[in-house]
Design a protein around this motif. Structure first.
Motif, mmCIF file in Angstrom:
data_model
loop_
_atom_site.group_PDB
_atom_site.id
_atom_site.type_symbol
_atom_site.label_atom_id
_atom_site.label_comp_id
_atom_site.label_asym_id
_atom_site.label_seq_id
_atom_site.Cartn_x
_atom_site.Cartn_y
_atom_site.Cartn_z
ATOM 1 N N ALA A 121 0.848 -1.190 0.000
ATOM 2 C CA ALA A 121 0.000 0.000 0.000
ATOM 3 C C ALA A 121 0.888 1.245 0.000
ATOM 4 O O ALA A 121 0.920 2.029 0.967
ATOM 5 N N TYR A 122 1.599 1.414 -1.090
ATOM 6 C CA TYR A 122 2.564 2.508 -1.236
ATOM 7 C C TYR A 122 2.534 2.935 -2.705
ATOM 8 O O TYR A 122 2.414 2.098 -3.606
ATOM 9 N N ASP A 123 2.662 4.236 -2.951
ATOM 10 C CA ASP A 123 2.420 4.752 -4.298
ATOM 11 C C ASP A 123 3.576 4.516 -5.271
ATOM 12 O O ASP A 123 3.346 4.151 -6.428
ATOM 13 N N ASP A 124 4.798 4.741 -4.831
ATOM 14 C CA ASP A 124 5.901 4.814 -5.787
ATOM 15 C C ASP A 124 7.080 3.975 -5.319
ATOM 16 O O ASP A 124 7.800 4.362 -4.395
ATOM 17 N N PHE A 125 7.281 2.820 -5.927
ATOM 18 C CA PHE A 125 8.405 1.972 -5.552
ATOM 19 C C PHE A 125 8.788 1.055 -6.713
ATOM 20 O O PHE A 125 8.021 0.887 -7.674
ATOM 21 N N GLU A 126 9.965 0.495 -6.619
ATOM 22 C CA GLU A 126 10.446 -0.512 -7.558
ATOM 23 C C GLU A 126 10.916 -1.730 -6.782
ATOM 24 O O GLU A 126 11.209 -1.658 -5.579
#
Length: 419
Positions: A81-86
């Motif tokens: 539940a996090y918007d911006d990651f790789e």
């Protein structure tokens, strides 16, 4: 009888008896203080506080022979539940189909990037390669067989954002294979022992180690200390000490839940505990003298705690050897050990142990409401795991001192049966 006139065996028995009682009281006191101050009225794991900013994050997943588990791990990470990651997965020269499985997963998980290494170079090297490939200042390291709860990323990254001197954040591993007695005892170990220890150590300032299975790092802090060492058996203990000796803070976040597989065979458990014990001795030999400097005094509590635990292991060994020799040779009164069977001492230790488990249940029920049903199995923990830990510590010291320094390669551990 005056203390100065006590026989040697009395000194040994007193230390063997009082050490676990005193440490249990320290851990319970520290754990309860941490709980009352930071957890009791705080948000639940599935309701993290809002973040002022949500920066880009790189999740690093070092892999070796993980074809059976890596799919579930990547799926859980993609569902954060996090918007911006790789997600950067490094296949460290696996001998099975891990590389093929990872390549196939890219189609279903667009955040995933895969790096392939030709040969097994060890977890520390795989983490360094993943860091080079990562794009973010904030790095979250996850083992390839772990299932991470959806909000774990937010809980850990929040600490890195809020504290500029926070170099690392360790999460809260929970045992998920619970089909055997050994697996159920480890449920109690992670909550009643490891969880309380981390809370207590955080209370008095420094952690012995992050949990390598789930931890977050600030890239700047890692660069400051030279990243992970590939000659240390346990890279997580080593990086924890080096970060804190360089005055970076490490925090414990119990809401960052992660479900892990633990050994359920004696051979697998012994291999794991010997590795942990060897890693502790390695860190002591490499960093123990440096910790004694006044500027690193906040590490003294961790150092003393470890030295006492190592001393306790050798005291227990001495008692057992004296008893064994006494079966065949007449020993002088000062060295005579009549029996190893617990008397009133054992009853006191059992009560303190149960009190520690009960304390942990009160604290941990917010993370596992049904944890109490495993309480019965935990009563076997002191008999089985104290002896196993004692033997591992005794063997680890000479083994590590005599070991020639070389790259620490990893092999696939015993992960038991999944429930």
């Amino acid at each position: 009888m005056a203390w100065s006139t006590l026989p040697l065996t009395a000194w040994l028995f007193n230390f063997a008896f009082f050490y676990p009682i005193v440490m249990a009281c320290v851990w319970m006191t520290g754990g309860v203080y941490y709980y009352l101050r930071r957890e009791r009225k705080g948000p639940l794991p599935d309701a993290p506080p809002p973040m002022a900013t949500m920066p880009f994050v790189s999740i690093l997943v070092p892999c070796f022979d993980e074809e059976e588990h890596i799919g579930a791990t990547i799926a859980a990470l993609s569902a954060q539940a996090y918007d911006d990651f790789e997600i950067v997965a490094v296949d460290d020269g696996s001998s099975d189909r891990t590389g093929e499985v990872l390549d196939a997963l890219v189609a279903d998980h667009p955040r995933l990037r895969v790096v392939h290494l030709a040969q097994n170079q060890g977890k520390a090297n795989a983490l360094r390669i993943a860091t080079l490939a990562a794009k973010s200042e904030y790095l979250v390291c996850i083992d390839a067989d772990a299932i991470v709860e959806p909000h774990a990323l937010r809980w850990m990254v929040g600490h890195l954002i809020d504290g500029p001197r926070v170099g690392a954040v360790t999460g809260n591993p929970r045992v998920r294979n619970r089909t055997t007695l050994m697996g159920r005892m480890q449920i109690g170990e992670f909550s009643a022992i490891i969880g309380l220890i981390k809370r207590a150590q955080r209370t008095y300032g420094r952690l012995f180690t992050v949990s390598g299975v789930i931890c977050a790092f600030r890239r700047t802090a890692l660069h400051d200390v030279g990243y992970w060492s590939d000659t240390m058996v346990t890279e997580d203990i080593d990086i924890s000490w080096r970060l804190q000796m360089a005055h970076w803070d490490i925090r414990y976040e119990p809401n960052a839940l992660c479900w892990i597989l633990m050994p359920e065979t004696v051979r697998g458990l012994w291999s794991q505990r010997l590795r942990w014990a060897s890693g502790g001795v390695e860190v002591l030999l490499r960093h123990g003298r440096g910790v004694l400097a006044w500027r690193k005094r906040r590490m003294w509590g961790v150092l003393l705690e470890y030295l006492l635990s190592l001393g306790w292991a050798y005291v227990m060994l001495a008692i057992m050897l004296l008893w064994l020799v006494g079966l065949f040779v007449a020993m002088p009164a000062s060295l005579h050990v009549e029996t190893l069977l617990p008397r009133w001492h054992g009853m006191v230790l059992a009560v303190v142990c149960l009190l520690q488990f009960a304390t942990s249940l009160v604290i941990e029920r917010r993370y596992e409401p049904n944890l109490a049903r495993h309480f019965y199995w935990v009563i076997w923990y002191p008999i089985a795991f104290w002896m196993l830990g004692m033997l591992a510590a005794v063997i680890a010291l000479p083994r590590t001192v005599l070991r020639r320094r070389q790259r620490a390669l990893w092999t696939s551990p015993d992960r038991g049966a999944r429930a």
